[in-house]
Design a protein around this motif. Structure first.
Motif, short mmCIF file in Angstrom:
data_model
loop_
_atom_site.label_atom_id
_atom_site.label_comp_id
_atom_site.label_asym_id
_atom_site.label_seq_id
_atom_site.Cartn_x
_atom_site.Cartn_y
_atom_site.Cartn_z
N ALA A 1 0.85 -1.19 0.00
CA ALA A 1 0.00 0.00 0.00
C ALA A 1 0.89 1.24 0.00
CB ALA A 1 -0.93 0.04 1.21
N ARG B 1 -2.24 -1.26 -3.20
CA ARG B 1 -3.34 -0.39 -2.80
C ARG B 1 -2.86 1.05 -2.73
NH1 ARG B 1 -4.55 -4.84 0.18
NH2 ARG B 1 -3.41 -4.10 2.00
N THR C 1 -3.54 5.14 -1.53
CA THR C 1 -4.23 6.25 -0.89
C THR C 1 -3.78 7.51 -1.61
OG1 THR C 1 -4.30 5.14 1.24
CG2 THR C 1 -4.66 7.51 1.25
N GLU D 1 -13.55 6.58 -4.73
CA GLU D 1 -12.88 5.51 -4.00
C GLU D 1 -13.36 4.17 -4.54
OE1 GLU D 1 -11.63 7.31 0.30
OE2 GLU D 1 -13.56 6.26 0.20
N ASN E 1 -9.50 -0.70 -4.24
CA ASN E 1 -8.05 -0.57 -4.24
C ASN E 1 -7.58 0.85 -3.97
OD1 ASN E 1 -5.59 -2.31 -4.90
ND2 ASN E 1 -5.18 -0.53 -6.19
N ARG F 1 -8.22 4.63 -1.86
CA ARG F 1 -8.84 5.54 -0.90
C ARG F 1 -8.32 6.94 -1.18
NH1 ARG F 1 -9.18 1.80 4.63
NH2 ARG F 1 -10.59 0.27 3.67
N HIS G 1 0.03 0.91 8.12
CA HIS G 1 -0.96 1.21 7.09
C HIS G 1 -2.01 2.19 7.59
CE1 HIS G 1 0.06 -2.08 4.13
NE2 HIS G 1 0.79 -2.43 5.19
N TRP H 1 -5.64 2.77 5.95
CA TRP H 1 -5.97 1.34 5.86
C TRP H 1 -5.72 0.72 7.24
CZ3 TRP H 1 -8.01 -0.35 1.24
CH2 TRP H 1 -7.78 0.45 0.12
N ALA I 1 -5.02 -3.14 7.88
CA ALA I 1 -3.90 -3.80 7.22
C ALA I 1 -2.64 -3.73 8.10
CB ALA I 1 -3.64 -3.15 5.87
N SER J 1 -7.65 -9.12 8.66
CA SER J 1 -6.77 -8.20 7.93
C SER J 1 -6.60 -8.67 6.49
CB SER J 1 -5.39 -8.15 8.60
OG SER J 1 -5.47 -7.58 9.88
#
Length: 421
Positions: free
Chosen positions: A112, A140, A142, A181, A184, A186, A345, A350, A353, A360
């Motif tokens: 992530a 992932r 953000t 969003e 995968n 945010r 995370h 997240w 995670a 998780s």
């Protein structure tokens, strides 16, 4: 349902051996200890960590690696090279570059990434390119969309900086509200810095999305502190505190040049701090008070920032080594604390995670214990010996995305980067 049998695993309670992880729809459904590997379960050798979180990334900076050292210079001369690069990027070229950069992260164990994104020019095309790139790389994302309204305290944006600005905080917030969003991706917010967001706009930006992560570059350079003190009579940290920007959902990036009062404000508010040790070394930023921040109550995370190096294990080791150089003492951070920073995370939104635990995401990073770097190392201290070259297998959401430095979907990352750069 699938599963993985881990020779050794870094569990929330500490390292364990012979761990069976069962997975359903990308989430861990059970964690148990078994001596015999069940049929249909993949074996992961070495020490298996939760997926690493890269809490601070500027993907396009990767194109500057190995190209800014010829004339020495400073952070500010490096910035001019970065501006020139930013002026050339299009959504199409950024997609290709970011896909390769995120693939480089994936093979190094990153599952992530927090992308501190200010190349938006009043539109979301660049953000959509980043969304696509991360999904194709199996990482992932953000998307920390940064408000950038000024070229310095009291100065308008100029030249390529105009690509970064929405004009006002309200227009920035309206555009960010249009970002989507998905499973995968945010969306978070960012104050680029107190240099780039005027005092009168800080509270608006800080409060625009109260349920999402908020990041901010903070006190990376002494010149930033001097400018803020001259203009407002207070440090950048105090200015952010007065604007309501220091909260448990906030992460201050760098935090290199802080006063004791600044450290107290950050810790008391639960504001996290993201250290980017290889970038801070590359740009001659200095060494921040990491141990003091952690002791004050600030959760620490790690980022590769300008990607002078993409190696989360090296970032973790550099956090400890920076403390040793700064204080003359060893063991400032225990290995478990370094792993906690590596797998934070929550700093990028997240919170479930970064743990090998039921519920998780099944994000796993298997690190070899038999390489030239790790052979003989105590498994519980391998974080202080291994590098990204020792990452054998990376699992994201229950799916293997990389083996032995090769991306499962995108192939050899060196070739991919070479074609783009």
């Amino acid at each position: 349902m699938t599963g993985f049998w881990l020779e050794r695993a870094w569990l929330p309670e500490g390292p364990a051996a012979r761990v069976l992880v069962r997975v359903d729809r990308g989430l861990i459904t059970s964690v148990s200890t078994v001596d015999t590997i069940p049929l249909g379960v993949e074996r992961l050798r070495g020490m298996v960590f939760p997926g690493f979180a890269n809490a601070h990334s500027h993907a396009f900076h990767r194109a500057l690696r190995g190209r800014t050292h010829g004339d020495g210079g400073t952070f500010w001369t490096w910035r001019e090279r970065m501006y020139a690069l930013a002026g050339r990027l299009t959504p199409e070229s950024y997609l290709r570059l970011a896909r390769a950069v995120y693939a480089e992260m994936a093979v190094a164990g990153v599952t992530a990434v927090g992308e501190f994104h200010y190349l938006h020019a009043g539109g979301n095309e660049m953000g959509e390119a980043l969304r696509t790139a991360a999904a194709e790389a199996g990482v992932r994302l953000t998307l920390l969309d940064a408000c950038y309204l000024a070229g310095g305290i009291g100065e308008p944006v100029r030249g390529v900086q105009e690509r970064f600005s929405d004009g006002t905080g309200e227009r920035w917030a309206a555009r960010v509200a249009e970002l989507r969003e998905d499973g995968n991706t945010r969306v978070g917010a960012a104050i680029h810095s107190v240099r780039a967001v005027p005092r009168e706009e800080l509270a608006l930006v800080a409060g625009a999305f109260p349920d999402r992560p908020l990041h901010v570059h903070l006190s990376e350079q002494p010149a930033e502190n001097r400018a803020c003190l001259d203009a407002y009579g207070m440090t950048p940290t105090r200015l952010l505190a007065e604007a309501g920007a220091l909260t448990p959902r906030t992460t201050a990036v760098h935090g290199t040049h802080l006063s004791a009062e600044d450290v107290g404000l950050l810790g008391a508010s639960g504001t996290g701090v993201c250290f980017c040790p290889t970038t801070e070394a590359d740009l001659a930023d200095g060494l921040g008070p990491a141990r003091e921040l952690a002791d004050a109550g600030s959760p620490l995370s790690l980022g590769s920032d300008q990607h002078a190096v993409v190696d989360p294990l090296l970032e973790a080791r550099a956090l400890e080594h920076g403390e040793r150089l700064r204080t003359g003492h060893r063991g400032r951070f225990a290995p478990a604390e370094l792993v906690a920073a590596l797998t934070n995370h929550a700093a990028i939104g997240w919170p479930g995670a970064g743990r090998i635990a039921v519920g998780s995401p099944c994000d796993l990073v298997a690190v070899r214990l038999d390489s030239a770097r790790t052979a003989g190392a105590s498994p519980d201290q391998v974080v202080l010996a291994a590098t990204a070259s020792d990452v054998a297998t990376v699992v994201s959401g229950g799916r293997v995305v990389a083996r032995d430095g090769v991306h499962e979907a995108l192939g050899e990352v060196g070739r991919l980067l070479g074609e783009v750069l």
